[in-house]
Design a protein around this motif. Structure first.
Motif, PDB file in Angstrom:
ATOM      1  N   THR A   1       0.845  -1.198   0.000  1.00  0.00           N
ATOM      2  CA  THR A   1       0.000   0.000   0.000  1.00  0.00           C
ATOM      3  C   THR A   1       0.882   1.250   0.000  1.00  0.00           C
ATOM      4  O   THR A   1       2.088   1.192   0.291  1.00  0.00           O
ATOM      5  CB  THR A   1      -0.904   0.008   1.239  1.00  0.00           C
ATOM      6  N   GLU A   2       0.247   2.402  -0.317  1.00  0.00           N
ATOM      7  CA  GLU A   2       0.959   3.670  -0.315  1.00  0.00           C
ATOM      8  C   GLU A   2       1.446   4.020   1.088  1.00  0.00           C
ATOM      9  O   GLU A   2       2.508   4.615   1.271  1.00  0.00           O
ATOM     10  CB  GLU A   2       0.046   4.793  -0.840  1.00  0.00           C
ATOM     11  N   THR A   3       0.635   3.621   2.107  1.00  0.00           N
ATOM     12  CA  THR A   3       1.045   3.888   3.494  1.00  0.00           C
ATOM     13  C   THR A   3       2.342   3.136   3.822  1.00  0.00           C
ATOM     14  O   THR A   3       3.281   3.674   4.422  1.00  0.00           O
ATOM     15  CB  THR A   3      -0.057   3.461   4.467  1.00  0.00           C
ATOM     16  N   GLU A   4       2.412   1.862   3.395  1.00  0.00           N
ATOM     17  CA  GLU A   4       3.636   1.094   3.618  1.00  0.00           C
ATOM     18  C   GLU A   4       4.810   1.729   2.863  1.00  0.00           C
ATOM     19  O   GLU A   4       5.937   1.787   3.373  1.00  0.00           O
ATOM     20  CB  GLU A   4       3.425  -0.353   3.155  1.00  0.00           C
ATOM     21  N   ALA A   5       4.530   2.210   1.649  1.00  0.00           N
ATOM     22  CA  ALA A   5       5.603   2.847   0.875  1.00  0.00           C
ATOM     23  C   ALA A   5       6.148   4.066   1.602  1.00  0.00           C
ATOM     24  O   ALA A   5       7.366   4.297   1.657  1.00  0.00           O
ATOM     25  CB  ALA A   5       5.077   3.246  -0.516  1.00  0.00           C
ATOM     26  N   GLU A   6       5.258   4.872   2.191  1.00  0.00           N
ATOM     27  CA  GLU A   6       5.712   6.057   2.915  1.00  0.00           C
ATOM     28  C   GLU A   6       6.548   5.672   4.128  1.00  0.00           C
ATOM     29  O   GLU A   6       7.588   6.276   4.406  1.00  0.00           O
ATOM     30  CB  GLU A   6       4.507   6.885   3.346  1.00  0.00           C
ATOM     31  N   LEU A   7       6.095   4.614   4.891  1.00  0.00           N
ATOM     32  CA  LEU A   7       6.832   4.229   6.086  1.00  0.00           C
ATOM     33  C   LEU A   7       8.179   3.590   5.748  1.00  0.00           C
ATOM     34  O   LEU A   7       9.177   3.788   6.448  1.00  0.00           O
ATOM     35  CB  LEU A   7       5.978   3.265   6.925  1.00  0.00           C
ATOM     36  N   VAL A   8       8.217   2.809   4.650  1.00  0.00           N
ATOM     37  CA  VAL A   8       9.504   2.228   4.225  1.00  0.00           C
ATOM     38  C   VAL A   8      10.459   3.351   3.812  1.00  0.00           C
ATOM     39  O   VAL A   8      11.660   3.312   4.101  1.00  0.00           O
ATOM     40  CB  VAL A   8       9.288   1.234   3.072  1.00  0.00           C
TER      41      VAL A   8
END
Length: 962
Positions: A171-178
């Motif tokens: 997800t985009e949220t995971e992309a931001e946190l990574v």
């Protein structure tokens, strides 16, 4: 059913199936990311960079339930991946690539490189369906879905962190946190990499430092350089000073460990290098203390950290060997000095040693003989070779004696008895010792005549001026080396006129009568061979048979003639400049009256009056005359002229109209003038002068045979390659003016000099030689360059390149505002009555009240009687009895701040800026038109009022406030 693609291995192994069937971990938070960074920071203290990078991939893989992960560093060139790391599970369970390099090319990377291209996190949840995917290497884990984030620092991508094969979509949220995780851990990775690189560098430096053969020591200054602490010293340095361990000297003061350092002068070197930072070489000197005595040389420098470094070598053995050699040489020199014969040593007939007596014999000091061939002291090669035969026999005879001749430095030839023996009887190449005894007195009478002839020939051959001796029938008897060099061969026996000047008959300037009478005479000659000027002196040589030969000496005066011509031309131009200045003053006064009365008359007539048109033409002609005077002053270097943005097309066309009217009918004029409105920065008068000079030269080249004058103007762009021959000229847009003709052309031998001042190929009275020099000066002052292409008999083409100006041509308002008026009282002074009268009428028409006079003394008396009546003074600069400047100074002494306008037809000692700095209002150059009077009066009056009344309230007209 799973889709298979080339190079992709689907996750169909049991291990992979279990990983893929594991439920996705959800709810990853920023706190998880921060905790993972903290664990990674702890690991970095005890592990290598590659382990830390792998731990980073493991941490984010665990947080996102991604079994596959990688971490790649990107080099500064953005084209190379280095120090690649994969997650533990990727290496242990999935990836079976046999060869993994530490570097690879970014261009060879697969889909994950999209994050680099886009510069942001990239998600591929349907990897198999991507059209731009590439085949994976054998053994590489199969990719199902992928999340890749770049790390940026300083505008560049420094690393790429990727995870793959999560059971469900990223997800985009995971992309931001990574991306946040990658950004937070980068400082840990970068610090670890720098630590490892620094550690490797220190090991390399220490190995080099300890194994270098020269001694190296590092010192830290204390007490502002009064002394130095030893911080480090390498093995060679310890051996040189008799120490075994660094601990014996490290941390101790230099003067304590090496107390003799000050006596040898090295401490002063350390202090200078510490203070100035300039390296110094301290030559070999003896160092002595209670422990050690040695000769040492030092090279001392200061490094960037502030320490002083000394690189030194123990040269004791070399120095002691040199001293022993010096002792032996001293003994040999004493023997050589005591000998009455000339003594020396030669190796391969090159002087290695000679005594003072031999130097006296040949007239050369030691330093001019040593290292030189013995040939220099022989009178000729034949004698040199003859003695050489004796040297070759020394290999069998072991000793040789020969009578020979040597030549003194002053040319005197003397006889000697030469004895020689090899230094090593078994090795002639080791050198030969010789003795030389002067036996000249024994053969003095026999050699007398030959000695005189040798001296005579030596004098002539040493002369730099070409010299020859000619018989009465004009046959060359002798040529000195300078004359042989000049004509290119030894022409002894040839007729002098043919050998020296390429003439078929006697020279036109030859004076047989003076030669046959044995008279000395001089003449000035221009050689037909190369057009050089010579001052020629002819001296008789009386021979025993009664004939008279002539010794002729050529002195090249070409440069002197050229300088004389330059001086003449410079003096002529100085006279022209002085004359132009004098004419300008009177002529501008005349033009002032013409312009003034014509303006007044024109204003009194209606616009529709036919007389008004005639007056306008008078005004136009008078203004052109004014501009012509300014051009004359510009040409004579009196007025440099100011540049402004302008379109060159109208000026070029005006010049062509003038040339067309004055050129012979046998000359055709063609033009191709661009009309695109391009602008250059130039003075109109100087551009006019430049064009007229080029066109006039072209017309003169075709006056006798006729031809075509071609003039073109166009826009061009020049790049750096095209401007390689013109340093300092920047590439860009240029205006190219081309002036070509089909005339006589220019000889190649003159082509490189045509832009030299005073150089001309025209006849007397046809030019000053300044035309093209002026052209080049104008072009260079405009930031451009000029070139020429010419073929004799076919014509010449001059190309002028002027930088294009980005601005617009200075425009003149179509309907200017009416001239400014006023009612102040003006004191007007001009010794030319017509100029004073017309100026008075102009000022009255502008509303001013005027008191006019032609006498500066009368004007001063008027001012002293009632200074409060006058608001401004206008005075001519050049006045009889009292100059305008003197009048102005007297007025300012009485009434400081009184506005004063100076007017002049010409003045080379003052310009407008100088007038203002001297306290005057301004300086006007005659002729002055109505608008100039109007604008200038308002400017100086308003400026003066602003000084007297800060509130800006103008005083009553005709009154001076107190």
């Amino acid at each position: 059913m799973k889709r298979r693609e080339s190079g992709i291995t689907p996750p169909d192994t049991p291990g992979e199936a279990r990983e893929s069937s594991r439920p996705s971990r959800s709810g990853i938070t920023l706190r998880d990311v921060v905790d993972a960074r903290s664990r990674l920071q702890d690991a970095a203290r005890d592990h290598a960079l590659t382990v830390v990078m792998q731990r980073a991939v493991d941490e984010i893989g665990t947080l996102t339930a991604s079994p596959v992960g990688f971490f790649h560093l990107v080099e500064a060139d953005q084209q190379t991946i280095s120090l690649q790391a994969w997650s533990s599970r990727t290496m242990e369970r999935y990836c079976r690539i046999r060869e993994r390099g530490l570097h690879c090319d970014v261009s060879q990377a697969g889909v994950w490189i999209d994050a680099v291209r886009r510069g942001r996190p990239t998600i591929h949840n349907d990897y198999a369906g991507l059209p731009h995917r590439r085949g994976l290497p054998d053994g590489h884990v199969g990719i199902v879905r992928q999340l890749v984030v770049p790390v940026r620092r300083g505008g560049l991508i420094t690393a790429v962190l990727g995870i793959a094969n999560k059971p469900d979509d990223y997800t985009e949220t995971e992309a931001e946190l990574v991306a946040v995780f990658a950004d937070l851990i980068w400082d840990i990775i970068e610090k670890k990499r720098l630590e490892e690189e620094l550690a490797a560098g220190r090991i390399w430096f220490r190995e080099l430092f300890d194994n270098i053969t020269s001694g190296v020591a590092v010192y830290e200054a204390v007490d502002d350089g009064a002394d130095f602490i030893i911080r480090d010293i390498n093995r060679a340095g310890l051996r040189a000073v008799g120490r075994k361990r660094l601990g014996e000297v490290a941390g101790k003061r230099l003067t304590t460990v090496f107390p003799g350092v000050a006596a040898m002068g090295l401490l002063d070197v350390f202090r200078r290098v510490h203070q100035r930072g300039i390296p110094e070489y301290h030559p070999g000197s003896r160092y002595t203390d209670r422990r050690v005595s040695l000769w040492v040389e030092n090279y001392v420098c200061r490094i960037v950290t502030g320490e002083v470094v000394a690189i030194f070598n123990d040269i004791t053995e070399r120095r002691e060997a040199e001293l022993r050699l010096q002792e032996r040489e001293a003994l040999l020199r004493s023997i050589l000095r005591a000998a009455t014969a000339g003594i020396g040593v030669v190796v391969d007939r090159v002087f290695q040693q000679v005594n003072d007596r031999f130097c006296e014999m040949v007239g050369y000091p030691h330093d001019e003989l040593l290292g030189q061939s013995a040939r220099m002291v022989y009178p000729d090669d034949r004698e040199f070779d003859r003695v050489g035969a004796m040297h070759r026999k020394l290999q069998t005879r072991r000793i040789g004696t020969v009578e020979t001749r040597l030549r003194h430095r002053d040319g005197r030839i003397f006889d000697i008895l030469l004895n020689a023996a090899p230094l090593d009887p078994d090795n002639i190449a080791a050198g030969v010792t010789f003795t030389a005894t002067d036996i000249t007195a024994l053969k003095n009478s026999e050699r007398e005549l030959r000695r005189s002839e040798g001296t005579y020939r030596s004098m002539l051959e040493s002369m730099k001026d070409p010299v020859y001796i000619c018989s009465p029938d004009r046959r060359i008897e002798y040529l000195n080396p300078a004359m042989i060099t000049r004509i290119g061969r030894d022409a002894t026996g040839e007729p002098c006129h043919r050998a020296l000047h390429d003439l078929d008959g006697p020279c036109p300037w030859c004076r047989d009568r003076e030669k046959s009478a044995g008279s000395y005479f001089e003449s000035e000659v221009i050689s037909p061979r190369d057009k050089l000027h010579f001052h020629v002196s002819h001296s008789p040589i009386f021979k025993a048979d009664g004939s008279i030969s002539t010794l002729t000496i050529f002195r090249d005066t070409t440069e002197i003639k050229r300088l004389e011509h330059q001086l003449f031309q410079a003096q002529k131009m100085e006279i022209i400049g002085t004359l132009a200045g004098g004419i300008a003053h009177d002529f501008n006064n005349i033009l002032g009256a013409i312009l003034g009365y014509a303006e007044l008359a024109a204003e009194e007539l209606p616009e529709t009056s036919p007389v008004r048109h005639k007056l306008d033409q008078i005004l136009l002609a008078a203004r052109r005359a004014r501009d012509l005077v300014r051009q004359i002053l510009t040409f004579s270097r009196i007025d440099a002229g100011a540049g402004r943005p302008l379109q060159p097309q109208p000026i070029i066309r005006e010049c062509l109209r003038f040339i067309r009217a004055s050129a012979p009918r046998t000359i055709t004029i063609t033009q191709d003038i661009a009309t695109d409105g391009s602008v250059i920065m130039a003075d109109p008068g100087r551009l006019h002068q430049l064009t007229m000079n080029l066109c006039t030269n072209a017309v003169q080249a075709m006056e006798e045979i006729g031809g075509t004058l071609r003039v073109s103007l166009e826009n061009v762009f020049l790049d750096r390659g095209q401007l390689a021959e013109y340093p300092g000229i920047a590439p860009g847009n240029f205006i190219r003016l081309t002036v070509g003709d089909t005339g006589t052309g220019i000889d190649r031998e003159h082509l490189h000099r045509i832009f030299d001042p005073y150089f001309t190929t025209k006849g007397t009275g046809q030019g000053t030689g300044l035309g093209l020099a002026v052209v080049q000066g104008i072009v260079r002052s405009s930031g451009g360059f000029v070139s020429v292409d010419s073929t004799p008999g076919k014509g010449s083409t001059f190309t002028v390149m002027l930088p294009a100006h980005r601005g617009k041509e200075r425009e003149i308002a179509a309907e200017p505002a009416p001239p400014a008026t006023g009612n102040e009282m003006v004191l007007l002074v001009d010794d030319e009555k017509p100029v004073a009268e017309v100026a008075e009428q102009i000022l009255v028409r502008l509303g001013y009240r005027v008191t006019a006079t032609t006498s500066s003394r009368e004007a001063l008396a008027l001012f002293h009687r009632r200074p409060e009546d006058f608001d401004v003074v206008i005075t001519d600069l050049t006045m009889p009895g009292m100059t305008g400047i003197q009048l102005a100074e007297e007025i300012l002494a009485t009434a400081p701040g009184m506005p004063i306008i100076l007017c002049t037809g010409y003045n080379s000692r003052m310009d407008e800026a100088q007038a203002r700095s001297a306290g005057f209002g301004t300086l006007l150059i005659k002729p002055v038109e109505t608008r100039t009077y109007a604008d200038t009066l308002r400017q100086v009056l308003e400026a003066g009022r602003g000084k007297d009344d800060p509130a800006g309230i103008p005083p009553e007209p005709g009154r001076q406030e107190t």
